[in-house]
Design an enzyme around this catalytic site. Structure first.
Site, mmCIF file in Angstrom:
data_model
loop_
_atom_site.group_PDB
_atom_site.id
_atom_site.type_symbol
_atom_site.label_atom_id
_atom_site.label_comp_id
_atom_site.label_asym_id
_atom_site.label_seq_id
_atom_site.Cartn_x
_atom_site.Cartn_y
_atom_site.Cartn_z
ATOM 1 N N LYS A 15 -11.967 0.497 -2.216
ATOM 2 C CA LYS A 15 -10.584 0.917 -1.959
ATOM 3 C C LYS A 15 -9.696 -0.241 -1.514
ATOM 4 C CE LYS A 15 -9.871 3.682 1.600
ATOM 5 N NZ LYS A 15 -11.362 3.608 1.752
ATOM 6 N N LYS A 37 -2.176 0.109 6.638
ATOM 7 C CA LYS A 37 -3.507 0.624 6.944
ATOM 8 C C LYS A 37 -3.335 1.588 8.102
ATOM 9 C CE LYS A 37 -8.023 0.868 6.762
ATOM 10 N NZ LYS A 37 -8.758 1.361 5.591
ATOM 11 N N THR A 41 -11.002 0.995 11.506
ATOM 12 C CA THR A 41 -12.159 1.223 12.374
ATOM 13 C C THR A 41 -13.228 0.172 12.116
ATOM 14 O OG1 THR A 41 -13.291 2.698 10.810
ATOM 15 C CG2 THR A 41 -11.719 3.719 12.329
ATOM 16 N N GLU A 109 -3.098 2.792 2.633
ATOM 17 C CA GLU A 109 -4.549 2.866 2.437
ATOM 18 C C GLU A 109 -5.186 3.740 3.504
ATOM 19 O OE1 GLU A 109 -8.617 0.184 2.436
ATOM 20 O OE2 GLU A 109 -6.683 -0.844 2.475
ATOM 21 N N GLY A 112 -11.951 5.844 4.176
ATOM 22 C CA GLY A 112 -12.944 6.691 3.526
ATOM 23 C C GLY A 112 -12.296 7.595 2.498
ATOM 24 N N GLY A 170 -13.402 1.246 -8.776
ATOM 25 C CA GLY A 170 -13.299 0.210 -7.753
ATOM 26 C C GLY A 170 -14.234 -0.963 -7.923
ATOM 27 N N GLY A 202 -17.252 -7.395 -7.338
ATOM 28 C CA GLY A 202 -17.277 -8.669 -6.634
ATOM 29 C C GLY A 202 -15.966 -9.419 -6.629
#
Length: 238
Positions: A15, A37, A41, A109, A112, A170, A202
């Site tokens: 993500k 954001k 966390t 964003e 999760g 992703g 990557g």
């Protein structure tokens, strides 16, 4: 779309790197971009978070972070355990709306998946998207199991009356297996929305200059890129 909410079908699906690619493509197209954001966390105060990683890869974008909690947990749980105030959907929407008055594109964003809880009342990223009236981009994995989680996410968005902008894979490997190649055709079917890109596996480890140069080729025109879904499907699908 002045605000685009980006969620995943789960954790570790690419993500943040996809958010960086969307931001990089927007900047390459001459648009000003901001990345919000909502809750970070699992990161110490002195460590760079996801928003900073987006800026490192994408280039000149505005970043904002509403809260940071030390433990790598769902935001509501992390806030409770840290004894700190949670982030609520209204705060996310208010901050994103303000950023939208100053930028061509604001990327929000999540943390999760779509229904991860941000506060004790059960507020989610979906609630913030509803308050904003913003479309939602879903980042999915390429391999086995992605059809179920993608369809569940798409169904929940529609149940809530939210717009699903499309799906981005992703992380697409150099040597996809059979399930991955079949999923190229099946993902837009189960989502009921277009496949809008595939980010190379990557890519987050690439040099920023290479990442920025490549980003538009990973994303469809709706996301300021030049990626062709039909050509990708013809080349990669089983």
């Amino acid at each position: 779309m002045p605000v685009l909410v980006i969620t995943g079908t789960g954790t570790e699906v690419g993500k943040t790197i996809t958010t960086a690619a969307v931001a990089a493509a927007a900047v390459a197209a001459g648009r000003s971009a901001a990345v919000l954001k909502a809750a970070q966390t699992g990161v110490r105060p002195d460590e760079p978070g996801d928003a900073q990683e987006v800026a490192r890869l994408a280039g000149p974008v505005t970043t904002a972070e509403l809260a940071r909690y030390p433990e790598p947990l769902a935001p509501a749980t992390a806030a409770r355990r840290a004894g700190r105030a949670p982030v609520r959907p209204g705060e996310i929407a208010e901050t994103a709306a303000k950023l939208a008055t100053e930028h061509d594109l604001v990327l929000v964003e999540g943390a999760g998946g779509l229904l991860v809880r941000f506060d004790e009342a059960g507020g989610t990223l979906a609630d913030a998207a509803r308050l904003l009236g913003a479309p939602v981009l879903v980042v999915a994995t390429a391999g086995l199991g992605t059809l179920n989680t993608t369809e569940l996410t798409a169904r929940e968005l529609r149940f809530r009356g939210l717009e699903l902008a499309g799906v981005v894979i992703g992380g697409w490997p150099d040597s996809p297996d059979l399930a991955m190649r079949c999923n190229v055709a099946d993902l837009p079917e189960v989502a009921g929305a277009p496949l809008l890109g595939a980010v190379p596996m990557g890519a987050g480890a690439w040099a920023p200059a290479d990442f920025r140069a490549g980003a538009p080729s990973w994303l469809a025109p709706r996301l300021d890129g030049v990626w062709d879904a039909e050509a990708f499907r013809a080349r990669e699908a089983a």
